[in-house]
Design a protein around this motif. Structure first.
Motif, PDB file in Angstrom:
ATOM      1  N   SER A 100       3.198   1.116  -4.953  1.00 54.66           N
ATOM      2  CA  SER A 100       2.134   1.828  -4.254  1.00 54.66           C
ATOM      3  C   SER A 100       2.450   3.321  -4.163  1.00 54.66           C
ATOM      4  O   SER A 100       3.506   3.698  -3.652  1.00 54.66           O
ATOM      5  N   GLU A 105      -3.617   1.908  -2.246  1.00 51.95           N
ATOM      6  CA  GLU A 105      -2.765   0.905  -2.900  1.00 51.95           C
ATOM      7  C   GLU A 105      -1.869   0.196  -1.886  1.00 51.95           C
ATOM      8  O   GLU A 105      -1.715  -1.029  -1.933  1.00 51.95           O
ATOM      9  N   ALA A 108      -4.017  -2.176   0.232  1.00 54.37           N
ATOM     10  CA  ALA A 108      -4.368  -3.391  -0.504  1.00 54.37           C
ATOM     11  C   ALA A 108      -3.173  -4.339  -0.600  1.00 54.37           C
ATOM     12  O   ALA A 108      -3.314  -5.562  -0.431  1.00 54.37           O
TER      13      ALA A 108
END
Length: 405
Positions: A100, A105, A108
């Motif tokens: 990430s 990101e 998620a």
């Protein structure tokens, strides 16, 4: 109280040993990476602490919210497929954290990790119930608690060692732990098919919600989980005030270490003489009183003594609460009842973080340093009385099955 008749000795099966080992691995893998998320993204990359806090909060909300339904699904398809799926989804979540680079990101990846936890949390408790005889469930849940605490001690130590190599390495190592957990359970845990009744699935959640006795039990336990989060909030703040930032190591080490060493033998001692519901009420009362005593602590040593008493209470709550949940659940709805019981932890934990910090701030601003501790002690007393009331309709034998009558 009189000593109870002896029961057949508890001989762990491969399924029991697999569940104990996997609990250690899961807790170890979780605490290997989660503390490093803040260190890496805030301390290393300079992200705002609020953004990382939001990410971690979303993970917890996702997991606790899905846990309610994870238990219901276990009543339909059996716990094993959901536990395995949860482990693999969490693997993807923690591996995603390793790569990430943006807030989206990381968010998620955290949601994936939360979904995984929501899938295996309640089903794991349902699996423990399914493979364990009623008279041995309290002991099994106690061993599970010991394994979890051992993982909680070990994980951060391994994480700290891997942090020197890099966050990506630590995150991938954490992800690999969940692959290993899935493989181990695939080999050792039988596929327990749920009873074909009308009480499973979402109907099981409705059954749990309409069960007046269990609903009271679950809602009253919110008070306990509000108290149990104070080790991370009010107690930590007091420890730092007395001994500086380095106090957190001994604080958490003592709490988890006592659970590893004493939880199982303490439960064995209690189960010979005390009914399950009495043990639960006494444990919550002990937690509340220990928090009240912390307000009187003026040295770090005195605070640690209070933390030891606090830990004795908390280490008895988990196995007794889980045992009572298993006993109160009707056939075919065990997973649903464990899922519904997650409401206590979700709501109580969220309230505890807010209430603990608010009380500490209020005590400082009003010049009343005892305010947070007396308030928390009052919550403990009210919760203990509430549990006594909520369980008053539970027949002694039913309430104590698994720990004796």
């Amino acid at each position: 109280m009189t000593a109870r008749p002896a029961t057949a000795p508890f001989r762990p099966s491969p399924a029991h040993l697999g569940l104990i080992a996997v609990t250690f691995l899961m807790w170890g893998g979780f605490f290997l990476i989660i503390p490093l998320v803040t260190v890496h993204f805030v301390g290393g990359l300079g992200w705002a602490a609020a953004s990382v806090g939001l990410v971690l909060g979303v993970r917890q909300l996702t997991q606790q919210g899905l846990t309610v339904f994870g238990g219901a699904w276990a009543d339909r398809v059996g716990p094993k497929p959901l536990i395995l799926a949860g482990c693999l989804i969490r693997t993807l979540g923690f591996a995603g954290m390793a790569f990430s680079d943006t807030f989206a990101e990381l968010l998620a990846a955290s949601v994936l990790a939360g979904v995984g936890g929501g899938l295996f949390d309640a089903p794991k408790s349902a699996a423990i119930t399914a493979v364990t005889a009623p008279e041995h469930r309290a002991r099994m849940f106690s061993l599970i608690g010991v394994a979890g605490n051992l993982g909680m001690v070990t994980g951060p130590l391994i994480g700290a060692a891997l942090a020197g190599i890099g966050f990506r390495t630590a995150a991938l190592a954490s992800a690999a732990v969940y692959v290993l957990s899935a493989a181990l359970l695939a080999l050792t845990l039988p596929h327990v098919r749920p009873a074909r009744t009308a009480g499973g699935g979402l109907a099981g959640l409705w059954t749990a919600a309409r069960d007046r006795r269990f609903r009271r039990f679950t809602l009253v336990l919110i008070g306990y989980f509000l108290l149990s989060t104070q080790i991370n909030v009010a107690v930590t703040l007091k420890a730092i005030a007395l001994a500086g930032p380095g106090a957190t190591g001994p604080l958490y080490g003592l709490s988890a270490g006592l659970a590893v060493l004493l939880q199982y033998p303490l439960l064995r001692l209690v189960e010979r003489r005390v009914r399950t519901r009495v043990a639960l009420v006494a444990a919550v009362l002990t937690v509340g009183l220990s928090l009240g005593l912390m307000g009187l602590a003026v040295t770090f040593g005195q605070l640690l003594a209070c933390v030891a008493l606090y830990s004795l209470g908390t280490m008895l709550v988990y196995p007794t609460q889980q045992t009572l949940t298993a006993r109160l659940a009707p056939p075919g709805a065990t997973g649903s009842y464990f899922g519904f019981s997650a409401i206590s932890l979700g709501v109580g934990g969220a309230l505890g973080n807010v209430v603990g910090g608010t009380l500490v701030d209020a005590g400082e601003s009003l010049g009343l340093p005892l305010l947070p501790w007396l308030s928390l002690m009052t919550v403990g007393l009210v919760t203990a009385l509430g549990l006594r009331w909520a369980l008053r309709e539970v027949p002694g034998r039913e309430a104590a099955e698994g720990m004796g009558a």
